[in-house]
Each structure stands twice: as structure tokens, then as C-alpha cells.
Design an enzyme around this catalytic site. Structure first.
Site, PDB file in Angstrom:
ATOM      1  N   TYR A  53      43.541  34.631  24.881  1.00 16.61           N
ATOM      2  CA  TYR A  53      45.277  34.098  26.410  1.00 16.61           C
ATOM      3  C   TYR A  53      46.143  35.586  25.925  1.00 16.61           C
ATOM      4  O   TYR A  53      46.299  36.317  25.247  1.00 16.61           O
ATOM      5  CB  TYR A  53      45.017  33.552  24.985  1.00 16.61           C
ATOM      6  CG  TYR A  53      44.167  31.414  25.274  1.00 16.61           C
ATOM      7  CD1 TYR A  53      42.723  32.151  26.009  1.00 16.61           C
ATOM      8  CD2 TYR A  53      44.288  30.923  24.881  1.00 16.61           C
ATOM      9  CE1 TYR A  53      42.092  30.927  25.895  1.00 16.61           C
ATOM     10  CE2 TYR A  53      43.055  29.992  24.904  1.00 16.61           C
ATOM     11  CZ  TYR A  53      42.047  30.304  25.164  1.00 16.61           C
ATOM     12  OH  TYR A  53      41.468  29.428  25.407  1.00 16.61           O
ATOM     13  N   GLY A 223      42.295  21.531  36.708  1.00 11.74           N
ATOM     14  CA  GLY A 223      43.248  20.345  37.701  1.00 11.74           C
ATOM     15  C   GLY A 223      42.527  19.684  38.967  1.00 11.74           C
ATOM     16  O   GLY A 223      43.298  19.067  39.445  1.00 11.74           O
TER      17      GLY A 223
END
Length: 338
Positions: A53, A223
Site C-alpha cells: 500500500y 464507493g
């Protein structure tokens, strides 16, 4: 905040987990630290990161998230935090550390180098939950489970988990651990949301029968379940807006989550949430937590403004009429994701 056990292990965690994959890219360090503090203050004690990440992928960012989490960890009592991270595995080359050129398998050398690098960046001498980020089905599970067992025995790792694994792979790993007398996977981290219920097809039964907990990621469908992509919208700075601009693999991933069927179902779910007097984000997170095979639902944000709707799902139990309405939409528009 409710607390649940990770598989058959001794570790109990908050049923909401703060994911960190945007920290260091979409969320800068200052905002990431504010989010982490606010999450902790709200009762979240479980935090998930990974050696590769943040995302979207970029070689200049690899490892930045663990560094940010490590900086924050120094401000909190270590025993008050349940910390999870991952070794990348073979499937996504861009998730591996630049220091390990050509090392992408879940073999002994790669895992040993990866765990030491994560411990250094996180500034801790142990990891509570260490996960294989992507499976390595071309490598015999014996080697992977043996080296992971060594990490548990050495005290560098408390509990093991896998991610993005199949039913076959999870059962194969559990059988291997039992045969070797080695530490086993107690968790699996896979995609699970109102817009992707595939986990219920087979893996949920494996979890129930074998005592493995799901730690679902993308409960808001990346989302999409917030309806931010409705009516063809491509919000500036949003993850899938950026992925579509990048093209290639990332654009294909965006369309798995943000295709027409997914957006249509998201709008139907939003209508259910509105009728029930809550936001679609709150309903999506609450729904994810409301499964017997789920230990903790991983949520992710890019800023403080997204936290209230997520935290509103803490201690929430959706009534039967809401669950029935959700299931009706799922039957009408099954598995919108590709």
C-alpha cells in the site's frame, strides 16, 4: 463497538476495522493520522494495512502506508492495537516491495524478507495478524504454511490469515496446516458487499464449518454504494475516476465495480436506506457486519468527512424488513460485479 473473535484464535477485535490502503496517496500523512486518531477514539482497535500500500499503484508510493501506520502506532499503547498487514504474493507485481525484484511468490525467502521489512516500517516487534495478500496456487502450500508457522513460533506474528483466496485454496491450506501440525489461517479477507455476495456461494460455508472468519473489504463497493458514480458521474479524485484515467488493468477493475448493473443496484439499495432513515453507506457497513461468518468489516476513507456515516453503523442491527428488501434487490440484480 461490538467485538468478535478472529477464527479460533485468542484475538478479539472491534467489528469495524480501519483499512489504510489510501494513506500516503489519496490521503496525505496528516489526514491519515487524523483519521487513525478519530477511529481509535471511536472504539476501533483493529487496523489493516499491507506491504504494497497505498493504492492506486505507483512504485514511488510502495510501503508508504506502513510507514504512516508505524508513525501513528508510536503514539498509542501497542497492546491496545490489533495490527494486520500482508505479504503481497504473486498475482500483483506492483504490490511487491521494490527491494525484492523478482521475488513475488509465497516462498520462504520472499516471506522472510517481507515480514522483516514490514516490522521495520511499522516500528513494532510483532504483527497481530499476518496475511498472504494474494494466493500462490502454483507453489505447494507446504512451503508457505511452514514458513508462516515459523513466524508464529518465533513470536513475530500472532495469528495468520489469507486474502483473495478461493474455496479450494482455503481448504487446501487448512488441510496442509493440519497435516504438518503447523499454524493455520484463522481469517480470510475477500471482497464482500451488497453488490458482491459471491462469498455466500461457497466460502461462507467453509468459514462456518472450519472456524475461519471473514474480514470483508470494500463493503461500500469501492464507493459505488454511496451512489457517487450515479448518472454517469466521475467525481474528481475518486478511486475509480482515477483508475479509468489510468487505463489498462486499473480501468478494467473500475468497471468491475462501477458498471451499469452495480450502479443500478446501488440506487435501489439507497432507496431502501432512505426509507429506513439512514445513509446508504451506513446501511452497507451494517449489512456487512450482520453475518455470522464475519469478524470485522474493513472500511476505508480518504478523509475525515467520510467517517461519520461509517461510524453510525457501529452497534446497528438492520431490522428484518430492511434485510428482506435488500435480499429482494439482490435477487433482481444478482452479482452486478464482473
Amino acid at each position: 463497538m461490538q467485538r468478535r473473535r478472529l477464527g479460533k484464535s485468542a484475538i478479539v477485535v472491534s467489528d469495524i476495522c480501519m483499512g489504510t490502503m489510501t494513506f500516503g496517496s489519496q490521503a496525505d500523512e496528516a489526514e491519515a493520522l487524523r483519521v487513525l486518531d478519530a477511529s481509535f477514539d471511536a472504539g476501533i482497535d483493529f487496523y489493516d494495512t499491507a506491504e504494497g500500500y497505498p493504492v492506486p499503484p505507483d512504485p514511488k508510493w510502495v510501503g508508504r502506508t506502513e510507514e504512516i501506520v508505524g508513525k501513528w502506532l508510536k503514539t498509542k499503547p501497542r497492546d491496545a492495537i490489533i495490527l494486520a498487514t500482508k505479504v503481497s504474493g504473486p498475482s500483483h507485481v506492483w504490490f511487491r516491495s521494490p527491494k525484492r525484484e523478482g521475488m513475488t511468490a509465497l516462498d520462504r525467502r520472499n516471506i522472510m524478507v517481507a515480514v522483516e521489512d514490514s516490522l521495520r516500517k511499522l516500528g513494532t516487534d510483532y504483527i497481530d495478524l499476518y496475511q498472504t495478500h494474494w494466493p500462490d496456487h502454483d507453489l505447494p502450500y507446504d512451503e508457505t504454511m511452514e514458513v508462516l508457522d515459523e513466524l508464529v513460533r518465533a513470536g513475530k506474528v500472532r495469528v495468520l490469515g489469507c486474502s483473495n483466496e478461493t474455496s479450494w485454496g482455503l481448504m487446501k491450506s487448512l488441510q496442509t496446516s493440519e497435516r504438518l501440525g503447523a499454524a493455520r489461517y484463522h481469517t480470510i479477507q475477500n471482497n464482500f458487499s451488497l453488490n458482491n455476495r459471491r462469498f455466500e456461494d461457497e466460502l461462507a460455508q467453509v468459514c462456518r464449518m472450519e472456524g475461519v472468519s471473514l474480514i470483508p473489504y470494500s463493503p461500500i463497493g469501492g464507493g459505488v454504494l454511496s451512489c457517487k458514480y450515479s448518472n454517469g458521474a466521475r467525481p474528481e479524485g475518486a478511486r475509480f475516476s482515477r483508475y479509468l484515467e489510468m487505463g489498462g488493468r486499473q480501468a478494467a477493475m473500475a468497471m468491475r465495480f462501477a458498471n451499469d448493473r452495480a450502479i443500478t443496484s446501488a440506487e435501489k439499495f439507497a432507496a431502501i436506506a432512505e426509507e429506513a432513515g439512514m445513509s446508504p453507506v451506513t446501511m452497507a457497513v451494517a449489512w456487512s457486519k450482520q453475518h455470522d461468518f464475519v469478524a470485522s468489516t474493513i472500511v476505508g476513507v480518504t478523509g475525515m468527512g467520510q467517517l461519520p456515516e461509517i461510524l453510525a453503523a457501529a452497534d446497528m442491527i438492520l431490522p428484518d424488513e430492511v434485510m428482506k428488501a435488500i435480499n429482494k434487490v439482490s435477487r433482481e440484480i444478482p452479482y452486478p460485479m464482473g
